[in-house]
Design a protein around this motif. Structure first.
Motif, PDB file in Angstrom:
ATOM      1  N   GLN A   1     -27.598 -35.773  49.880  1.00  0.00           N
ATOM      2  CA  GLN A   1     -28.306 -36.443  48.791  1.00  0.00           C
ATOM      3  C   GLN A   1     -29.744 -35.955  48.705  1.00  0.00           C
ATOM      4  O   GLN A   1     -30.280 -35.756  47.612  1.00  0.00           O
ATOM      5  CB  GLN A   1     -28.272 -37.956  49.003  1.00  0.00           C
ATOM      6  CG  GLN A   1     -28.849 -38.756  47.851  1.00  0.00           C
ATOM      7  CD  GLN A   1     -28.097 -38.540  46.555  1.00  0.00           C
ATOM      8  OE1 GLN A   1     -26.877 -38.493  46.531  1.00  0.00           O
ATOM      9  NE2 GLN A   1     -28.822 -38.369  45.453  1.00  0.00           N
ATOM     10  N   ARG A   2     -30.376 -35.718  49.874  1.00  0.00           N
ATOM     11  CA  ARG A   2     -31.754 -35.220  49.871  1.00  0.00           C
ATOM     12  C   ARG A   2     -31.829 -33.823  49.274  1.00  0.00           C
ATOM     13  O   ARG A   2     -32.718 -33.520  48.457  1.00  0.00           O
ATOM     14  CB  ARG A   2     -32.289 -35.209  51.307  1.00  0.00           C
ATOM     15  CG  ARG A   2     -33.715 -34.704  51.434  1.00  0.00           C
ATOM     16  CD  ARG A   2     -34.689 -35.562  50.670  1.00  0.00           C
ATOM     17  NE  ARG A   2     -36.054 -35.114  50.845  1.00  0.00           N
ATOM     18  CZ  ARG A   2     -37.009 -35.245  49.930  1.00  0.00           C
ATOM     19  NH1 ARG A   2     -36.733 -35.813  48.757  1.00  0.00           N
ATOM     20  NH2 ARG A   2     -38.232 -34.828  50.170  1.00  0.00           N
ATOM     21  N   ALA A   3     -30.896 -32.944  49.652  1.00  0.00           N
ATOM     22  CA  ALA A   3     -30.861 -31.602  49.070  1.00  0.00           C
ATOM     23  C   ALA A   3     -30.628 -31.669  47.566  1.00  0.00           C
ATOM     24  O   ALA A   3     -31.229 -30.911  46.794  1.00  0.00           O
ATOM     25  CB  ALA A   3     -29.772 -30.779  49.747  1.00  0.00           C
ATOM     26  N   ARG A   4     -29.772 -32.573  47.155  1.00  0.00           N
ATOM     27  CA  ARG A   4     -29.485 -32.749  45.725  1.00  0.00           C
ATOM     28  C   ARG A   4     -30.743 -33.149  44.950  1.00  0.00           C
ATOM     29  O   ARG A   4     -30.999 -32.656  43.844  1.00  0.00           O
ATOM     30  CB  ARG A   4     -28.392 -33.806  45.573  1.00  0.00           C
ATOM     31  CG  ARG A   4     -27.913 -34.063  44.155  1.00  0.00           C
ATOM     32  CD  ARG A   4     -26.707 -34.982  44.193  1.00  0.00           C
ATOM     33  NE  ARG A   4     -26.176 -35.236  42.865  1.00  0.00           N
ATOM     34  CZ  ARG A   4     -26.220 -36.418  42.248  1.00  0.00           C
ATOM     35  NH1 ARG A   4     -26.765 -37.456  42.861  1.00  0.00           N
ATOM     36  NH2 ARG A   4     -25.713 -36.561  41.038  1.00  0.00           N
ATOM     37  N   ASP A   5     -31.544 -34.023  45.549  1.00  0.00           N
ATOM     38  CA  ASP A   5     -32.757 -34.489  44.875  1.00  0.00           C
ATOM     39  C   ASP A   5     -33.783 -33.374  44.692  1.00  0.00           C
ATOM     40  O   ASP A   5     -34.664 -33.480  43.831  1.00  0.00           O
ATOM     41  CB  ASP A   5     -33.390 -35.628  45.681  1.00  0.00           C
ATOM     42  CG  ASP A   5     -32.531 -36.886  45.693  1.00  0.00           C
ATOM     43  OD1 ASP A   5     -31.665 -37.011  44.808  1.00  0.00           O
ATOM     44  OD2 ASP A   5     -32.713 -37.719  46.609  1.00  0.00           O
ATOM     45  N   LEU A   6     -33.693 -32.313  45.509  1.00  0.00           N
ATOM     46  CA  LEU A   6     -34.679 -31.239  45.467  1.00  0.00           C
ATOM     47  C   LEU A   6     -34.252 -30.068  44.583  1.00  0.00           C
ATOM     48  O   LEU A   6     -34.917 -29.037  44.571  1.00  0.00           O
ATOM     49  CB  LEU A   6     -34.951 -30.730  46.888  1.00  0.00           C
ATOM     50  CG  LEU A   6     -35.647 -31.730  47.824  1.00  0.00           C
ATOM     51  CD1 LEU A   6     -35.675 -31.202  49.247  1.00  0.00           C
ATOM     52  CD2 LEU A   6     -37.068 -32.031  47.337  1.00  0.00           C
ATOM     53  N   CYS A   7     -33.140 -30.209  43.871  1.00  0.00           N
ATOM     54  CA  CYS A   7     -32.630 -29.146  42.992  1.00  0.00           C
ATOM     55  C   CYS A   7     -32.773 -29.548  41.533  1.00  0.00           C
ATOM     56  O   CYS A   7     -32.472 -30.705  41.168  1.00  0.00           O
ATOM     57  CB  CYS A   7     -31.162 -28.851  43.295  1.00  0.00           C
ATOM     58  SG  CYS A   7     -30.855 -28.222  44.943  1.00  0.00           S
ATOM     59  N   HIS A   8     -33.181 -28.609  40.705  1.00  0.00           N
ATOM     60  CA  HIS A   8     -33.359 -28.931  39.283  1.00  0.00           C
ATOM     61  C   HIS A   8     -32.031 -29.233  38.601  1.00  0.00           C
ATOM     62  O   HIS A   8     -31.995 -29.876  37.549  1.00  0.00           O
ATOM     63  CB  HIS A   8     -34.097 -27.790  38.563  1.00  0.00           C
ATOM     64  CG  HIS A   8     -33.262 -26.568  38.323  1.00  0.00           C
ATOM     65  ND1 HIS A   8     -32.494 -26.394  37.190  1.00  0.00           N
ATOM     66  CD2 HIS A   8     -33.079 -25.451  39.070  1.00  0.00           C
ATOM     67  CE1 HIS A   8     -31.880 -25.222  37.253  1.00  0.00           C
ATOM     68  NE2 HIS A   8     -32.225 -24.626  38.386  1.00  0.00           N
ATOM     69  N   PHE A   9     -30.931 -28.809  39.205  1.00  0.00           N
ATOM     70  CA  PHE A   9     -29.599 -29.089  38.671  1.00  0.00           C
ATOM     71  C   PHE A   9     -28.921 -30.220  39.452  1.00  0.00           C
ATOM     72  O   PHE A   9     -27.706 -30.366  39.415  1.00  0.00           O
ATOM     73  CB  PHE A   9     -28.733 -27.824  38.746  1.00  0.00           C
ATOM     74  CG  PHE A   9     -28.784 -27.137  40.093  1.00  0.00           C
ATOM     75  CD1 PHE A   9     -28.010 -27.582  41.156  1.00  0.00           C
ATOM     76  CD2 PHE A   9     -29.641 -26.060  40.302  1.00  0.00           C
ATOM     77  CE1 PHE A   9     -28.079 -26.963  42.401  1.00  0.00           C
ATOM     78  CE2 PHE A   9     -29.710 -25.434  41.540  1.00  0.00           C
ATOM     79  CZ  PHE A   9     -28.924 -25.888  42.590  1.00  0.00           C
ATOM     80  N   GLY A  10     -29.724 -31.013  40.179  1.00  0.00           N
ATOM     81  CA  GLY A  10     -29.173 -32.011  41.087  1.00  0.00           C
ATOM     82  C   GLY A  10     -28.209 -32.983  40.453  1.00  0.00           C
ATOM     83  O   GLY A  10     -27.227 -33.410  41.080  1.00  0.00           O
ATOM     84  N   ASP A  11     -28.445 -33.367  39.184  1.00  0.00           N
ATOM     85  CA  ASP A  11     -27.541 -34.326  38.549  1.00  0.00           C
ATOM     86  C   ASP A  11     -26.163 -33.726  38.282  1.00  0.00           C
ATOM     87  O   ASP A  11     -25.199 -34.462  38.030  1.00  0.00           O
ATOM     88  CB  ASP A  11     -28.149 -34.831  37.241  1.00  0.00           C
ATOM     89  CG  ASP A  11     -28.430 -33.707  36.248  1.00  0.00           C
ATOM     90  OD1 ASP A  11     -28.547 -32.542  36.685  1.00  0.00           O
ATOM     91  OD2 ASP A  11     -28.529 -33.986  35.041  1.00  0.00           O
TER      92      ASP A  11
END
Length: 453
Positions: free
Chosen positions: A386-396
């Motif tokens: 989830q933390r890695a996801r939050d740091l990506c511009h395509f996270g959603d």
């Protein structure tokens, strides 16, 4: 009868041979028409038990001779054809372009793609993959695979009989016998002596590799038996992680126009598409077309239950998490201890991830290693994703794609929220029996796996 495993039950770290019952699509493209189209009239490497210099024959000439003209099947010899760029080095071997096309007719089994010898350019690496074609009674004499490598073998047509001896059985008194049928995969750990006999006319592919947990042991073998190869291997491994943290020094990398641009060793976030291009490597899944990927390490703080830092790795440079962590994060573990600690350790102070972009769909997934069952401290792994996801511009758009059934169950039972779960599809392959010199017709359908309760 040796037990047959499901793909998700296969363990790369196992110390005894394993048989995987079926891997759909592994060798489905390896048909005689496709082999004939790739190989054409080129002469193949044929070994013969009584003739050190057997006549050169193309695939079609060999099949005609072995099946229709040869009075004794063994007189035809055994096709033992190297695959890859190294196959062009010896007299009578295939051109590199043809050998590369041959390699595309099969895929490396899931869970076996991580090869520590893969950092050596294929043209400089010892032969490590082969196409095998031969009549009943042909095969390979008793041997141990070189350079501390493991091996896998997939039978496309026919049957093989294996006689294997553990490294402790120096007198070769207790053979483990495995009869391998078409569609099955046999895994042989490093150090196991084995001889293989074809029970029928057989077509197969085989490959040697060094998994991460065996890196230290294989290097020790190579240093004692092939010092020049050991020097090359060490140089290639060092080149994977030559730059130091905490400063992500840039390093030249060609851009699409052919010009060299500077790329960092890592980034702490992927904020733009340009960031992704700086880090990603193509074909992160060799068995899936049009994929890109970035390796990720999430580091937990030494004190307190919180994430300390997230590293998005330059994956062209660091093909394995271990290379980055061992050099830059003070992970003084051997490869085997590192793998055990990261996948099964209670602390999980590092969580190893891969973000994959499926270009043609399009879709984004975040994945754990195939060997990670989430059996230990699954909460930390989910928080890390989830933390890695939050740091990506395509996270959603990022979804968690499990790579084994244990991950699915553990993820669904985890109390902390994580990325949305996407379940993999299973493949059913229904085919009529393969016939020599004819095309096999097949029907494919996809179904969603049953949701675990």
């Amino acid at each position: 009868v040796h037990p047959r495993l499901r793909l998700e039950d296969m363990r790369v770290t196992a110390t005894e041979p394993q048989v995987v019952a079926s891997i759909p699509g592994l060798t489905s493209a390896l048909t005689f028409p496709s082999l004939g189209a790739v190989l054409g009239d080129l002469p193949l490497r044929i070994i013969h038990p009584h003739d050190p210099d057997p006549p050169a024959r193309s695939l079609l000439e060999y099949l005609r001779y072995a099946i229709r003209e040869c009075e004794q099947p063994l007189d035809a010899g055994y096709v033992f054809q190297p695959i890859g760029e190294h196959a062009s080095r010896s007299q009578g071997m295939l051109p590199a372009t043809v050998s590369a096309e041959l390699a595309r007719l099969y895929r490396v089994p899931p869970g076996l793609q991580e090869d520590c010898l893969g950092c050596i350019p294929d043209a400089d690496r010892p032969a490590h993959r082969w196409l095998l074609v031969g009549p009943a009674g042909s095969g390979q004499h008793l041997h141990v695979d070189p350079n501390g490598t493991h091996a896998w073998c997939a039978v496309v047509l026919g049957r093989k009989r294996w006689r294997l001896f553990s490294p402790e059985d120096h007198a070769l008194e207790r053979a483990l016998v495995i009869d391998q049928a078409a569609g099955e995969l046999v895994l042989v750990p490093a150090g196991w002596a084995h001889e293989v006999t074809n029970l029928d006319f057989t077509v197969a592919v085989t490959q040697n590799w060094v998994p991460l947990h065996s890196l230290d042991a294989a290097m020790e073998v190579v240093q004692s038996t092939a010092p020049a190869l050991a020097d090359l291997w060490e140089a290639c491994l060092q080149d994977e992680h030559i730059l130091k943290l905490p400063n992500p020094h840039p390093r030249p990398r060609p851009n699409p126009s052919g010009e060299e641009v500077e790329t960092p060793s890592y980034l702490c976030a992927i904020r733009t598409q340009d960031d992704w291009r700086k880090l990603c490597v193509s074909s992160v899944h060799p068995h899936v077309a049009s994929t890109q990927g970035v390796k990720v390490i999430v580091k937990w703080a030494d004190t307190g239950n919180r994430v300390d830092k997230v590293f998005f790795l330059n994956t062209e440079r660091y093909r394995m998490h271990y290379f980055f962590a061992a050099e830059f994060l003070n992970e003084g573990l051997g490869a085997e201890e590192f793998a055990d600690c990261m996948y099964t350790g209670v602390d999980r102070h590092l969580v190893l991830l891969t973000i994959v972009r499926y270009v043609s769909i399009p879709a984004w997934t975040i994945e754990l290693a195939f060997a990670d069952t989430l059996a230990s401290n699954a909460e930390r792994a989910v928080v890390a994703m989830q933390r890695a996801r939050d740091l990506c511009h395509f996270g959603d758009q990022l979804r968690f794609l499990p790579t084994n059934s244990e991950q699915i169950q553990a993820y669904q039972q985890c109390a902390v929220p994580g990325p949305p779960l996407v379940l993999p599809l299973s493949l059913i392959h229904i085919s009529e029996p393969t016939r020599l010199l004819s095309i096999s017709y097949a029907v494919f359908c996809l179904k969603k796996k049953k949701k675990l309760k």
